[in-house]
Design a protein around this motif. Structure first.
Motif, PDB file in Angstrom:
ATOM      1  N   PHE A 118       0.760  -1.188   0.179  1.00  0.00           N
ATOM      2  CA  PHE A 118      -0.029  -0.055  -0.126  1.00  0.00           C
ATOM      3  C   PHE A 118       0.909   1.347   0.025  1.00  0.00           C
ATOM      4  CE2 PHE A 118      -3.005  -3.137   0.926  1.00  0.00           C
ATOM      5  CZ  PHE A 118      -4.323  -2.758   0.537  1.00  0.00           C
ATOM      6  N   GLU A 119       0.833   1.993  -0.922  1.00  0.00           N
ATOM      7  CA  GLU A 119       1.564   3.201  -1.273  1.00  0.00           C
ATOM      8  C   GLU A 119       0.988   4.475  -0.648  1.00  0.00           C
ATOM      9  OE1 GLU A 119       3.986   3.074  -5.012  1.00  0.00           O
ATOM     10  OE2 GLU A 119       1.858   2.848  -5.595  1.00  0.00           O
ATOM     11  N   ARG A 120       1.822   5.147   0.019  1.00  0.00           N
ATOM     12  CA  ARG A 120       1.304   6.321   1.043  1.00  0.00           C
ATOM     13  C   ARG A 120       0.883   7.559   0.131  1.00  0.00           C
ATOM     14  NH1 ARG A 120       3.154   7.713   6.897  1.00  0.00           N
ATOM     15  NH2 ARG A 120       1.465   9.419   7.118  1.00  0.00           N
ATOM     16  N   VAL A 121      -0.141   7.982   0.266  1.00  0.00           N
ATOM     17  CA  VAL A 121      -0.603   9.402  -0.124  1.00  0.00           C
ATOM     18  C   VAL A 121      -0.706  10.520   1.029  1.00  0.00           C
ATOM     19  CG1 VAL A 121      -1.718   8.520  -2.386  1.00  0.00           C
ATOM     20  CG2 VAL A 121      -2.938   8.792  -0.357  1.00  0.00           C
ATOM     21  N   LYS A 122      -0.717  11.521   0.568  1.00  0.00           N
ATOM     22  CA  LYS A 122      -0.807  12.805   1.684  1.00  0.00           C
ATOM     23  C   LYS A 122      -1.794  13.759   1.218  1.00  0.00           C
ATOM     24  CE  LYS A 122       1.830  15.552   4.824  1.00  0.00           C
ATOM     25  NZ  LYS A 122       3.206  16.105   4.942  1.00  0.00           N
ATOM     26  N   PRO A 123      -3.097  13.637   1.406  1.00  0.00           N
ATOM     27  CA  PRO A 123      -4.162  14.457   1.064  1.00  0.00           C
ATOM     28  C   PRO A 123      -4.028  16.107   1.753  1.00  0.00           C
ATOM     29  CG  PRO A 123      -5.150  12.622   2.022  1.00  0.00           C
ATOM     30  CD  PRO A 123      -3.939  12.550   2.212  1.00  0.00           C
TER      31      PRO A 123
ATOM     32  N   SER B  78      -2.547   4.081   0.911  1.00  0.00           N
ATOM     33  CA  SER B  78      -2.496   4.299   2.575  1.00  0.00           C
ATOM     34  C   SER B  78      -2.253   5.687   2.743  1.00  0.00           C
ATOM     35  CB  SER B  78      -1.548   3.480   3.154  1.00  0.00           C
ATOM     36  OG  SER B  78      -0.262   3.804   3.095  1.00  0.00           O
ATOM     37  N   TYR B  79      -2.700   6.015   4.281  1.00  0.00           N
ATOM     38  CA  TYR B  79      -2.738   7.281   4.447  1.00  0.00           C
ATOM     39  C   TYR B  79      -2.625   7.477   5.971  1.00  0.00           C
ATOM     40  CZ  TYR B  79      -7.668   6.224   4.535  1.00  0.00           C
ATOM     41  OH  TYR B  79      -8.719   5.570   5.063  1.00  0.00           O
ATOM     42  N   GLY B  80      -2.278   8.527   6.370  1.00  0.00           N
ATOM     43  CA  GLY B  80      -2.266   8.717   8.008  1.00  0.00           C
ATOM     44  C   GLY B  80      -2.268  10.318   8.072  1.00  0.00           C
ATOM     45  N   GLY B  81      -3.010  10.690   9.192  1.00  0.00           N
ATOM     46  CA  GLY B  81      -2.529  12.119   9.705  1.00  0.00           C
ATOM     47  C   GLY B  81      -3.769  12.608  10.511  1.00  0.00           C
ATOM     48  N   GLN B  82      -3.967  13.772  10.816  1.00  0.00           N
ATOM     49  CA  GLN B  82      -4.863  14.445  11.647  1.00  0.00           C
ATOM     50  C   GLN B  82      -6.232  14.737  11.067  1.00  0.00           C
ATOM     51  OE1 GLN B  82      -4.488  14.852  15.388  1.00  0.00           O
ATOM     52  NE2 GLN B  82      -2.748  13.470  14.616  1.00  0.00           N
ATOM     53  N   ILE B  83      -7.440  14.524  11.433  1.00  0.00           N
ATOM     54  CA  ILE B  83      -8.444  14.975  11.070  1.00  0.00           C
ATOM     55  C   ILE B  83      -9.264  15.825  12.197  1.00  0.00           C
ATOM     56  CG2 ILE B  83      -8.675  13.047   9.461  1.00  0.00           C
ATOM     57  CD1 ILE B  83     -10.926  11.748  11.409  1.00  0.00           C
ATOM     58  N   LEU B  84     -10.257  16.700  11.643  1.00  0.00           N
ATOM     59  CA  LEU B  84     -10.967  17.479  12.627  1.00  0.00           C
ATOM     60  C   LEU B  84     -12.289  17.219  12.370  1.00  0.00           C
ATOM     61  CD1 LEU B  84     -10.247  19.582  14.985  1.00  0.00           C
ATOM     62  CD2 LEU B  84     -10.666  21.271  13.100  1.00  0.00           C
ATOM     63  N   ARG B  85     -12.995  17.048  13.523  1.00  0.00           N
ATOM     64  CA  ARG B  85     -14.596  16.881  13.389  1.00  0.00           C
ATOM     65  C   ARG B  85     -15.368  17.700  14.329  1.00  0.00           C
ATOM     66  NH1 ARG B  85     -14.941  10.339  12.953  1.00  0.00           N
ATOM     67  NH2 ARG B  85     -14.009  10.000  11.067  1.00  0.00           N
ATOM     68  N   VAL B  86     -16.408  18.227  13.872  1.00  0.00           N
ATOM     69  CA  VAL B  86     -17.233  19.071  14.556  1.00  0.00           C
ATOM     70  C   VAL B  86     -17.808  18.599  15.857  1.00  0.00           C
ATOM     71  CG1 VAL B  86     -19.597  20.424  14.395  1.00  0.00           C
ATOM     72  CG2 VAL B  86     -18.085  20.290  12.413  1.00  0.00           C
TER      73      VAL B  86
ATOM     74  N   GLN C  63      -6.077   9.486  12.249  1.00  0.00           N
ATOM     75  CA  GLN C  63      -6.555   8.482  11.308  1.00  0.00           C
ATOM     76  C   GLN C  63      -5.559   7.892  10.489  1.00  0.00           C
ATOM     77  OE1 GLN C  63      -9.230  10.098   8.138  1.00  0.00           O
ATOM     78  NE2 GLN C  63     -10.329   8.221   8.087  1.00  0.00           N
ATOM     79  N   VAL C  64      -5.580   6.530  10.439  1.00  0.00           N
ATOM     80  CA  VAL C  64      -4.703   5.707   9.528  1.00  0.00           C
ATOM     81  C   VAL C  64      -5.562   4.900   8.791  1.00  0.00           C
ATOM     82  CG1 VAL C  64      -2.809   4.148   9.298  1.00  0.00           C
ATOM     83  CG2 VAL C  64      -2.565   5.841  11.065  1.00  0.00           C
ATOM     84  N   GLY C  65      -5.243   4.665   7.439  1.00  0.00           N
ATOM     85  CA  GLY C  65      -6.326   3.686   6.944  1.00  0.00           C
ATOM     86  C   GLY C  65      -5.638   3.469   5.421  1.00  0.00           C
ATOM     87  N   CYS C  66      -6.344   2.290   4.659  1.00  0.00           N
ATOM     88  CA  CYS C  66      -5.798   2.161   3.439  1.00  0.00           C
ATOM     89  C   CYS C  66      -7.089   1.942   2.516  1.00  0.00           C
ATOM     90  CB  CYS C  66      -5.139   0.829   3.669  1.00  0.00           C
ATOM     91  SG  CYS C  66      -6.076  -0.515   3.854  1.00  0.00           S
TER      92      CYS C  66
END
Length: 176
Positions: A26-31, A92-100, A113-116
């Motif tokens: 799984f290759e990492r992307v960074k949105p 795959s990805y990993g980083g911070q998310i922000l929710r209301v 959040q980390v996922g694939c």
């Protein structure tokens, strides 16, 4: 604020999960953390609108959103920037998310959040691959007694068919 030693532990857990995903191709992307609303909340992203913080871009005067989930962003990346890459695509990805609003079990609104995503394969084998990878990744970081709830209504009948189970055996499996 996340203080020592919890900050170090969180980083170690995220790194362990991402490394496990990478070891399976799984290759990492960074949105981006912030992007224009029209792309962030388009299509399936509309489901995250109620959890998305919004702000006005002072340059363009267009609305932007702070991501509340990276899954939709990864789908956008796959269908735009990686549209010509052969499928199946393993990202795959990993980083911070922000929710209301934070989840009930943990009211924090800033979440790691980390996922694939395995994109471009509708096979049962792809579904099984992702489930087994999730189990392996969680075992690798020391999560005991893993339980996975599958909310894919087509998966269990398809697995039953693959296993050659008849109607009665399938109903027993479903009731378990």
């Amino acid at each position: 604020d996340v203080l020592p030693p919890e900050a170090a532990q969180g980083a170690t857990v995220a790194e362990g999960l991402v490394n496990c995903l990478a070891s399976h191709g799984f290759e990492r992307v960074k949105p981006p953390l912030v992007e224009f609303e029209e792309s962030l909340l388009a299509g399936a992203g509309a489901a995250t609108a109620g959890q998305t913080f919004r702000l006005m871009d002072p340059v363009s005067q267009h609305m932007m959103g702070i991501r509340s989930d990276m899954t939709v962003q990864v789908a956008r990346i796959a269908t735009t920037r990686l549209a010509d890459v052969p499928r199946p695509l393993r990202l795959s990805y990993g980083g911070q998310i922000l929710r209301v609003r934070g989840p009930q079990l943990r009211p924090a609104r800033q979440i790691s959040q980390v996922g694939c995503e395995l994109i471009g394969s509708a096979s049962i084998a792809a579904d099984v691959e992702v489930v087994l990878l999730a189990v392996e990744a969680l075992e690798n970081i020391g999560v005991p007694e893993i339980s996975i709830d599958l909310t894919m209504p087509t998966l269990v009948p398809a697995v039953a068919d693959e296993m050659g189970l008849d109607g009665a055996a399938y109903e027993q499996l479903r009731a378990a």
